[in-house]
Write an enzyme that holds these catalytic residues in place. Structure first.
Site, mmCIF file in Angstrom:
data_model
loop_
_atom_site.group_PDB
_atom_site.id
_atom_site.type_symbol
_atom_site.label_atom_id
_atom_site.label_comp_id
_atom_site.label_asym_id
_atom_site.label_seq_id
_atom_site.Cartn_x
_atom_site.Cartn_y
_atom_site.Cartn_z
ATOM 1 N N GLY A 46 0.838 -1.187 0.000
ATOM 2 C CA GLY A 46 0.000 0.000 0.000
ATOM 3 C C GLY A 46 0.872 1.236 0.000
ATOM 4 O O GLY A 46 2.053 1.174 0.393
ATOM 5 N N GLN A 51 2.931 9.933 1.549
ATOM 6 C CA GLN A 51 4.222 9.249 1.523
ATOM 7 C C GLN A 51 5.054 9.610 0.293
ATOM 8 O O GLN A 51 6.235 9.299 0.226
ATOM 9 C CB GLN A 51 4.025 7.724 1.568
ATOM 10 C CG GLN A 51 3.451 7.246 2.890
ATOM 11 C CD GLN A 51 3.291 5.741 2.903
ATOM 12 O OE1 GLN A 51 2.320 5.211 2.364
ATOM 13 N NE2 GLN A 51 4.256 5.037 3.484
ATOM 14 N N CYS A 104 6.272 0.189 7.941
ATOM 15 C CA CYS A 104 5.843 1.286 7.071
ATOM 16 C C CYS A 104 7.003 1.717 6.188
ATOM 17 O O CYS A 104 8.130 1.847 6.672
ATOM 18 C CB CYS A 104 5.373 2.457 7.939
ATOM 19 S SG CYS A 104 4.798 3.863 6.969
ATOM 20 N N LEU A 105 6.707 1.949 4.904
ATOM 21 C CA LEU A 105 7.751 2.383 3.968
ATOM 22 C C LEU A 105 8.361 3.716 4.389
ATOM 23 O O LEU A 105 9.497 4.016 4.039
ATOM 24 C CB LEU A 105 7.171 2.506 2.555
ATOM 25 C CG LEU A 105 6.743 1.197 1.883
ATOM 26 C CD1 LEU A 105 5.954 1.482 0.613
ATOM 27 C CD2 LEU A 105 7.956 0.330 1.568
ATOM 28 N N HIS A 146 -4.285 1.071 7.821
ATOM 29 C CA HIS A 146 -2.955 1.695 7.842
ATOM 30 C C HIS A 146 -2.930 2.882 6.859
ATOM 31 O O HIS A 146 -2.427 3.962 7.185
ATOM 32 C CB HIS A 146 -1.919 0.624 7.459
ATOM 33 C CG HIS A 146 -0.492 1.081 7.474
ATOM 34 N ND1 HIS A 146 0.449 0.603 8.361
ATOM 35 C CD2 HIS A 146 0.170 1.953 6.683
ATOM 36 C CE1 HIS A 146 1.619 1.171 8.114
ATOM 37 N NE2 HIS A 146 1.484 1.991 7.099
ATOM 38 N N GLU A 147 -3.483 2.671 5.661
ATOM 39 C CA GLU A 147 -3.473 3.743 4.637
ATOM 40 C C GLU A 147 -4.379 4.903 5.025
ATOM 41 O O GLU A 147 -4.020 6.073 4.846
ATOM 42 C CB GLU A 147 -3.911 3.197 3.272
ATOM 43 C CG GLU A 147 -3.032 2.102 2.695
ATOM 44 C CD GLU A 147 -1.554 2.406 2.761
ATOM 45 O OE1 GLU A 147 -1.153 3.572 2.605
ATOM 46 O OE2 GLU A 147 -0.783 1.456 2.995
ATOM 47 N N HIS A 150 -2.718 7.103 7.374
ATOM 48 C CA HIS A 150 -1.753 8.001 6.726
ATOM 49 C C HIS A 150 -2.431 9.287 6.254
ATOM 50 O O HIS A 150 -1.853 10.366 6.327
ATOM 51 C CB HIS A 150 -1.128 7.318 5.496
ATOM 52 C CG HIS A 150 0.131 6.565 5.781
ATOM 53 N ND1 HIS A 150 1.245 7.148 6.340
ATOM 54 C CD2 HIS A 150 0.469 5.266 5.550
ATOM 55 C CE1 HIS A 150 2.213 6.234 6.457
ATOM 56 N NE2 HIS A 150 1.771 5.088 5.992
HETATM 57 ZN ZN ZN Z 1 2.802 3.330 6.079
#
Ligand code: ZN
Length: 177
Positions: A46, A51, A104-105, A146-147, A150
């Site tokens: 995702g 991000q 998380c990225l 999670h998204e 964000h």
């Molecule tokens: Zn994340």
């Protein structure tokens, strides 16, 4: 299509509430395609617009649904499902909550144990601006939560009951988003 740069903490955009998308123009279509490409390249399951340093309520998710309880090694892997979520809103959430390990990225080198609703219903717009209602459960529901976090400037570390620095092998086992 082009890859976008993923931003990391403490980049302020990650802590801002993203603005709703109002224009479904060519620039938005390019951004969506770029985000899909960037997510696949990372690789991640995702990616939310903040991000890639864009404070808009847009996220992409691509994941193969959870396997059945009964393990069948001969079964072919389930196909991945791709979702584009614009201005998403959780309209229903299961009382049942489940623990899982997330990364998380935008927070490399950290994992955490996070409790999430097992199933949710989401109201959103698709890439053409048409309303959609989605019901997801299991790991897909976790990724959606999670998204959507964000897009509200919330990170998994805010919910985590425990956060740790994983070994490289452990880090490779966790899908990032
Ligand atoms: Zn994340």
């Amino acid at each position: 299509m082009a890859l976008r740069d993923i931003v990391f903490l403490p980049e302020p955009v990650l802590r801002r509430k993203a603005k709703p998308v109002t224009k479904f123009d060519k620039d938005l279509q390019t951004l969506i395609d770029d985000m899909i490409e960037t997510m696949r390249e990372a690789p991640g399951v995702g990616l939310a617009a903040p991000q890639v340093n864009i404070s808009q309520q847009l996220a992409v998710v691509e994941y193969a649904e959870d396997e059945d309880e009964e393990e069948n090694e001969d079964a072919p892997p389930k196909p991945k499902k791709l979702y584009v979520l614009i201005n998403p809103e959780i309209v229903k959430a299961s009382d049942e909550k489940v623990m899982g390990v997330e990364g998380c990225l935008s927070i490399p080198g950290l994992l955490g144990e996070v409790e999430r609703h097992e199933a949710i219903q989401v109201k959103a717009l698709n890439r053409h601006g048409n309303p959609v209602k989605l019901k997801v459960d299991g790991w897909m529901a976790r990724i959606f939560q999670h998204e959507i976090d964000h897009l509200n400037g919330v990170l998994f570390t805010d919910h985590a009951t425990r956060v740790w620095k994983p070994s490289e092998e452990e880090n490779d086992e966790v899908d990032l988003d």
